[in-house]
Design a protein around this motif. Structure first.
Motif, PDB file in Angstrom:
ATOM      1  N   UNK A 182     -22.478  13.966  91.923  1.00  0.00           N
ATOM      2  CA  UNK A 182     -21.118  13.526  91.625  1.00  0.00           C
ATOM      3  C   UNK A 182     -20.159  14.714  91.506  1.00  0.00           C
ATOM      4  N   UNK A 183     -20.659  15.854  91.067  1.00  0.00           N
ATOM      5  CA  UNK A 183     -19.812  17.047  91.003  1.00  0.00           C
ATOM      6  C   UNK A 183     -19.382  17.455  92.407  1.00  0.00           C
ATOM      7  N   UNK A 184     -20.302  17.372  93.365  1.00  0.00           N
ATOM      8  CA  UNK A 184     -19.958  17.695  94.749  1.00  0.00           C
ATOM      9  C   UNK A 184     -18.951  16.687  95.312  1.00  0.00           C
ATOM     10  N   UNK A 185     -19.103  15.431  94.904  1.00  0.00           N
ATOM     11  CA  UNK A 185     -18.176  14.395  95.358  1.00  0.00           C
ATOM     12  C   UNK A 185     -16.769  14.653  94.830  1.00  0.00           C
ATOM     13  N   UNK A 186     -16.699  15.196  93.604  1.00  0.00           N
ATOM     14  CA  UNK A 186     -15.397  15.460  92.960  1.00  0.00           C
ATOM     15  C   UNK A 186     -14.948  16.912  93.134  1.00  0.00           C
ATOM     16  N   UNK A 187     -15.598  17.632  94.024  1.00  0.00           N
ATOM     17  CA  UNK A 187     -15.362  19.075  94.125  1.00  0.00           C
ATOM     18  C   UNK A 187     -13.900  19.434  94.334  1.00  0.00           C
ATOM     19  N   UNK A 188     -13.187  18.628  95.120  1.00  0.00           N
ATOM     20  CA  UNK A 188     -11.788  18.945  95.411  1.00  0.00           C
ATOM     21  C   UNK A 188     -10.909  18.843  94.171  1.00  0.00           C
ATOM     22  N   UNK A 189     -11.338  18.047  93.198  1.00  0.00           N
ATOM     23  CA  UNK A 189     -10.545  17.858  91.982  1.00  0.00           C
ATOM     24  C   UNK A 189     -10.943  18.818  90.869  1.00  0.00           C
ATOM     25  N   UNK A 190     -12.094  19.453  91.003  1.00  0.00           N
ATOM     26  CA  UNK A 190     -12.558  20.369  89.962  1.00  0.00           C
ATOM     27  C   UNK A 190     -11.844  21.710  90.052  1.00  0.00           C
ATOM     28  N   UNK A 191     -11.560  22.287  88.896  1.00  0.00           N
ATOM     29  CA  UNK A 191     -10.995  23.630  88.830  1.00  0.00           C
ATOM     30  C   UNK A 191     -12.077  24.605  88.396  1.00  0.00           C
ATOM     31  N   UNK A 192     -11.842  25.863  88.644  1.00  0.00           N
ATOM     32  CA  UNK A 192     -12.831  26.862  88.235  1.00  0.00           C
ATOM     33  C   UNK A 192     -13.080  26.798  86.731  1.00  0.00           C
ATOM     34  N   UNK A 193     -12.009  26.547  85.953  1.00  0.00           N
ATOM     35  CA  UNK A 193     -12.148  26.473  84.500  1.00  0.00           C
ATOM     36  C   UNK A 193     -13.066  25.334  84.072  1.00  0.00           C
ATOM     37  N   UNK A 194     -13.168  24.276  84.900  1.00  0.00           N
ATOM     38  CA  UNK A 194     -14.017  23.129  84.553  1.00  0.00           C
ATOM     39  C   UNK A 194     -15.501  23.473  84.642  1.00  0.00           C
ATOM     40  N   UNK A 195     -15.828  24.451  85.453  1.00  0.00           N
ATOM     41  CA  UNK A 195     -17.240  24.736  85.726  1.00  0.00           C
ATOM     42  C   UNK A 195     -17.993  25.252  84.506  1.00  0.00           C
ATOM     43  N   UNK A 196     -17.270  25.893  83.575  1.00  0.00           N
ATOM     44  CA  UNK A 196     -17.934  26.389  82.368  1.00  0.00           C
ATOM     45  C   UNK A 196     -18.553  25.247  81.568  1.00  0.00           C
ATOM     46  N   UNK A 197     -17.906  24.083  81.592  1.00  0.00           N
ATOM     47  CA  UNK A 197     -18.413  22.932  80.849  1.00  0.00           C
ATOM     48  C   UNK A 197     -19.581  22.265  81.578  1.00  0.00           C
ATOM     49  N   UNK A 198     -19.609  22.377  82.897  1.00  0.00           N
ATOM     50  CA  UNK A 198     -20.645  21.712  83.695  1.00  0.00           C
ATOM     51  C   UNK A 198     -21.868  22.595  83.938  1.00  0.00           C
ATOM     52  N   UNK A 199     -21.684  23.897  83.910  1.00  0.00           N
ATOM     53  CA  UNK A 199     -22.715  24.839  84.360  1.00  0.00           C
ATOM     54  C   UNK A 199     -24.102  24.613  83.766  1.00  0.00           C
TER      55      UNK A 199
END
Length: 289
Positions: free
Chosen positions: A161-178
């Motif tokens: 689902x992260x790949x599906x939403x990749x266009x909407x994700x910001x770099x700052x969001x990745x810290x929460x998902x990592x």
């Protein structure tokens, strides 16, 4: 898997203690505690290079992030390990399965019972749906197969689902998902956000990226990084990349900081930097020592 271990990792209602943010022995809590320990002292050190409102905003965000990590780290041993009512105050399930002589709701001949169903629905209809679906799955394939199914799909599902939403994700969001993403997925998302990669964010993501991806972006952010940032990155960088960054900061490296990086540098780089540091000392430096 031993039955006792399986029971520790899977709640009687079918929810997985293993992947719960409050469970102290699960991978989520373990990753949160590791990241929190890696960031020890980083906020104060980084704050020295910021000023004004920028410093105030960054410090507030960093403190909030560290507070979240502490909360995620959790101290719960799992609802089977305590005499209390379970993870939701007043939950009837731990006491009920003890009375019925079963390990899971799905093994009980009275499942789905109104008592548990009404309780979970009152808490949150989604919890009630998860309880019923998980318990039915345990009845269908057994508890051990259910655990492996749920454990194995969690990161993959989030990654999909992260790949599906990749266009909407910001770099700052990745810290929460990592901590919860497959490494390959995280590497790909960072590549997608290449233009927005920051030195601060890279440090937070360091434990979860491949060495190759981290090394590539550390080189890209070399001008934004400070030598004081390197101890947080050193355990996760390719040795060659770390050596290059140390060479980049050669003129501003205190010897005590260099020694802290010693376990992660090649012998050649370390010897070269130590020799250079010794040659740059003045007679006054030697006298003071």
């Amino acid at each position: 898997m031993e039955k006792q271990k399986l029971l520790e990792l899977t709640a009687p209602c079918s929810l997985l203690c293993y992947t719960c943010t409050a469970y102290k022995d699960g991978p989520v809590g373990e990753c949160a505690r590791k990241l929190y320990s890696y960031l020890d002292g980083f906020g104060e050190m980084r704050g020295q290079f910021l000023s004004g409102e920028g410093r105030k905003t960054w410090m507030a965000q960093f403190v909030e992030f560290c507070s979240t990590l502490q909360h995620i780290g959790g101290v719960c041993p799992g609802c089977r390990m305590e005499a209390g009512p379970g993870c939701i105050q007043g939950c009837p399930v731990p006491g009920c399965i003890s009375e019925k002589g079963v390990d899971f709701c799905g093994e009980c001949p009275e499942f789905p019972c109104q008592k548990a169903g009404d309780f979970f629905t009152a808490q949150n209809p989604r919890i009630a749906a998860a309880w019923e679906a998980g318990s039915r799955r345990i009845a269908e394939i057994g508890a051990e197969a259910y655990f492996e199914e749920k454990k194995g799909c969690s990161k993959e599902t989030l990654g999909r689902f992260a790949e599906k939403c990749a266009e909407e994700l910001r770099f700052e969001d990745l810290a929460h998902l990592a901590p919860f993403l497959p490494r390959e997925t995280l590497n790909g998302l960072v590549d997608r956000c290449a233009e927005d990669v920051s030195a601060e964010g890279l440090i937070v993501l360091a434990p979860f990226l491949s060495k190759e991806t981290l090394g590539r972006f550390a080189e890209k952010c070399a001008e934004a990084l400070h030598f004081e940032d390197l101890p947080a990155l050193a355990p996760f960088l390719p040795r060659e990349t770390l050596g290059g960054l140390v060479e980049h900061y050669a003129g501003s490296i205190p010897m005590e900081h260099l020694l802290g990086l010693a376990p992660f540098l090649s012998k050649e780089t370390l010897c070269r930097m130590v020799t250079r540091g010794a040659q740059e000392k003045t007679p006054e430096d030697v006298t003071e020592e």
